[in-house]
Design a protein around this motif. Structure first.
Motif, PDB file in Angstrom:
ATOM      1  N   GLN A 251      33.583  40.543  44.093  1.00  0.00           N
ATOM      2  CA  GLN A 251      34.271  40.413  45.051  1.00  0.00           C
ATOM      3  C   GLN A 251      34.412  38.763  45.393  1.00  0.00           C
ATOM      4  O   GLN A 251      34.458  38.342  46.034  1.00  0.00           O
ATOM      5  N   GLN A 252      33.927  38.008  44.404  1.00  0.00           N
ATOM      6  CA  GLN A 252      33.700  36.489  44.537  1.00  0.00           C
ATOM      7  C   GLN A 252      34.881  35.650  43.403  1.00  0.00           C
ATOM      8  O   GLN A 252      34.197  36.019  42.473  1.00  0.00           O
ATOM      9  N   MET A 253      35.824  35.662  44.585  1.00  0.00           N
ATOM     10  CA  MET A 253      37.546  35.675  42.863  1.00  0.00           C
ATOM     11  C   MET A 253      37.863  35.876  42.359  1.00  0.00           C
ATOM     12  O   MET A 253      37.000  36.933  41.801  1.00  0.00           O
ATOM     13  N   LEU A 254      38.534  35.534  41.816  1.00  0.00           N
ATOM     14  CA  LEU A 254      39.828  36.790  40.909  1.00  0.00           C
ATOM     15  C   LEU A 254      39.998  35.526  39.763  1.00  0.00           C
ATOM     16  O   LEU A 254      40.329  34.802  39.187  1.00  0.00           O
ATOM     17  N   HIS A 255      38.891  36.731  38.213  1.00  0.00           N
ATOM     18  CA  HIS A 255      39.186  36.298  37.011  1.00  0.00           C
ATOM     19  C   HIS A 255      40.602  36.188  36.956  1.00  0.00           C
ATOM     20  O   HIS A 255      41.157  37.595  37.197  1.00  0.00           O
ATOM     21  N   ILE A 256      40.880  35.218  35.782  1.00  0.00           N
ATOM     22  CA  ILE A 256      42.615  34.981  35.944  1.00  0.00           C
ATOM     23  C   ILE A 256      42.442  35.725  34.070  1.00  0.00           C
ATOM     24  O   ILE A 256      41.558  35.320  33.030  1.00  0.00           O
ATOM     25  N   CYS A 257      43.060  36.679  33.804  1.00  0.00           N
ATOM     26  CA  CYS A 257      43.414  36.737  32.295  1.00  0.00           C
ATOM     27  C   CYS A 257      43.807  35.423  31.225  1.00  0.00           C
ATOM     28  O   CYS A 257      45.205  35.603  31.577  1.00  0.00           O
ATOM     29  N   GLU A 258      43.284  34.600  30.917  1.00  0.00           N
ATOM     30  CA  GLU A 258      43.925  33.240  30.543  1.00  0.00           C
ATOM     31  C   GLU A 258      43.887  33.389  29.385  1.00  0.00           C
ATOM     32  O   GLU A 258      44.841  32.425  28.999  1.00  0.00           O
ATOM     33  N   ASP A 259      43.165  34.520  29.037  1.00  0.00           N
ATOM     34  CA  ASP A 259      44.400  34.478  27.116  1.00  0.00           C
ATOM     35  C   ASP A 259      45.786  35.022  27.150  1.00  0.00           C
ATOM     36  O   ASP A 259      45.884  34.454  26.602  1.00  0.00           O
TER      37      ASP A 259
END
Lengths: 432, 143
Positions: A251-259
């Motif tokens: 719950q520490q910031m949102l992982h972006i599906c940056e691929d």
């Protein structure tokens, strides 16, 4: 649990290489197939062949929401219409709706990124997923649906609304994962409590909440009331729907599906790209989208990025939960006010629950901000002076946080409209 | 000697008092005395009723914010100057009155003054020792 370990823990250099190749292919594709983008790129004297590196994206033009409306319905289509297998649109409450047209490949990507999202809440084949996002043109319902199907969880496609039934299903089928808007989760908790439900005794353990802005304090409320881990998920119709980014179990910031979705943060006034850690407008480029790809789309959401590694092992860039909207931002006597700041203040006042509404009016050429706060049993006193004291206390706290005076008005419980979808937090009477 | 009072939070807008009255009517609850304190935004309705626990419950169920607390009921002669006597006594003995309201009994020449004190226990002692008859909770329910 990490759904796609190969991609989600890829080292940053390899990830950048993947992004670079996808960006080059995207720019070539939209120049070739979308008249709107060909004109735009020509006007900016940007040649697809000149895009060699990721940083070359900074020379490419932005796409904004107005352009999506101008090209409604099919002006941004990059695929043959026969390849489109599904259409979603935004609600269109503020104008023409925004269209997202998916090819089979796009649905495959959507299922993948939503499986990653659900897995961040540790969803597995053993879980019962109660999907209370609305099904239909809204992307929330089917987005979660595809992700849960990909994982193979036991999916309950109950859609939004019908609270009594939601609670009965939750109890009878032993729901472990709840997906809905954060405000609706609190509404469920409120109604459940009235009906004598003890959420601590239910197998429910995690909730994936999104589709509206919420705060860290609201998270605490939800977690305390529903006895779940509350995970913030983020997405928007224009990009794909939910699945763009999500918090992991830390719950520490949102992982972006940056691929698939390449993020940038820009200064909303100048369009200049800002360094990591600086707040600005979030911009996305849909690296792999086939149906309706977007180049540097301005989301109007305010956040910042952090590339520090996360303890969960994922290597993707993370974004802070949305801090505000460039267009929801209220300008009160020249001061920028975000509803999220108001909520943050209210949750630090004892006895106050996160049910509030902000009303803006113009009186004698002056903007007046009123924050209506619902009365609670804890707050209520039989004596006027205590209630007035409470109003003054909240006003003082708001003034120091917002830097502008807001009048506080106590209202009866449930006096503020609760929709079963998005909570209406702002009434701006200055418009129209 | 302490009497149960019901307080209800009301927004200052049309129809709110009527909704409270409707709930009480539907549940056959009789109001003995009432007063409203208000500001431009909200009001607090305070009532003495014949069935305070039930009133509390049905109003809460109807969605109102309700509190039950205690006041002191003093029986006084229904004539001029008596309010002064009581207030003067309170003043002299340092009893802080938060608010008060009253009603006149139909059957006798008496009136009842309801007083909310900062320290109800002390008030009961002082008023009792000065010869005032204080109403009991049971008496008020039967009024």
């Amino acid at each position: 649990m990490i759904w796609n370990r190969d991609v989600e823990t890829l080292d940053r250099a390899s990830l950048a290489a993947v992004q670079r190749e996808r960006l080059r292919s995207l720019v070539a594709r939209i120049y070739e197939r979308v008249g709107f983008y060909r004109k735009k790129l020509d006007a900016a004297a940007a040649k697809p062949a000149a895009v060699r590196d990721l940083k070359d994206i900074q020379a490419l033009p932005f796409t904004d929401k107005a352009e999506l409306r101008d090209t409604y319905p099919y002006g941004l289509l990059a695929a043959d219409p026969r390849e489109i297998v599904e259409i979603h649109t935004s609600s269109g409450t503020t104008g023409k709706p925004v269209v997202d047209a998916y090819t089979a490949g796009d649905l495959d990507v959507w299922s993948e990124v939503m499986a990653r999202t659900l897995a961040m809440g540790d969803t597995t084949v053993n879980d019962v997923v109660q999907n209370a996002y609305g099904y239909g043109l809204f992307t929330g319902g089917l987005g979660v649906h595809y992700g849960a199907r990909r994982i193979g969880a036991n999916l309950i496609p109950i859609s939004g609304g019908n609270t009594a039934r939601q609670l009965a299903i939750m109890r009878d089928f032993g729901t472990t994962v709840l997906t809905c808007t954060p405000s609706y989760s609190l509404y469920l908790a409120e109604v459940g409590r009235e009906e004598g439900m003890d959420f601590a005794k239910l197998p429910l353990r995690v909730g994936l909440f999104g589709a509206e802005p919420w705060s860290e304090n609201m998270r605490k409320e939800i977690e305390a009331q529903l006895h779940v881990k509350a995970i913030d998920i983020y997405g928007l119709t224009e990009i794909i729907g939910p699945g763009v980014a999500s918090e992991c179990e830390r719950q520490q910031m949102l992982h972006i599906c940056e691929d698939h979705f390449y993020p940038e943060i820009i200064d909303p006034a100048t369009g200049r790209v800002l360094p990591d850690g600086e707040k600005g407008e979030l911009v996305f480029t849909t690296l792999t989208k086939e149906g309706t790809p977007l180049l540097r789309y301005r989301t109007r959401d305010i956040t910042y990025l952090d590339r520090a590694p996360c303890g969960c092992g994922r290597t993707s860039v993370r974004m802070h939960r949305i801090l505000g909207r460039t267009d929801d931002m209220l300008i009160i006597r020249g001061v920028n006010v975000f509803p999220s700041e108001v909520e943050h203040v209210l949750l630090h006042v004892e006895g106050v629950e996160p049910h509030y509404q902000i009303v803006v009016e113009r009186r004698d050429q002056l903007d007046c901000l009123e924050v209506q706060v619902e009365m609670t049993d804890d707050l209520f006193s039989d004596e006027i002076k205590n209630l007035e004291h409470k109003e003054r206390e909240i006003e003082a706290k708001l003034a120091s946080a917002l830097l502008v005076h807001a009048k506080v008005k106590l209202v009866e419980p449930k006096g503020i409209p609760r929709s079963e979808g998005k909570a209406k937090r702002i009434v701006d009477k200055r418009k129209g | 000697m302490q009497i149960q009072q019901i307080s209800v939070f009301l927004e200052n807008k049309p129809g709110r008092l009527a909704s409270v009255a409707e709930v009480l009517r539907d549940n056959k609850i009789n109001i003995r005395a009432l007063t409203i304190a208000d500001t431009s935004d909200f009001g607090i309705l305070r009532m003495i009723v014949n069935k305070p626990e039930q009133a509390h419950e049905v109003l809460k169920r109807a969605g109102f914010t309700v509190k039950q607390n205690v006041v002191v009921g003093v029986e006084i002669d229904d004539r001029e100057g008596v309010l002064y006597d009581v207030m003067h006594l309170c003043d002299q003995r340092g009893l802080n009155v938060e608010y008060t309201y009253s009603f006149v009994e139909q059957t006798s020449k008496k009136a009842v003054l309801f007083l909310r004190f900062e320290d109800p226990q002390k008030a009961i002692e002082v008023l009792g020792a000065s010869g005032y008859r204080l109403l009991t909770d049971e008496e008020v329910r039967k009024l």
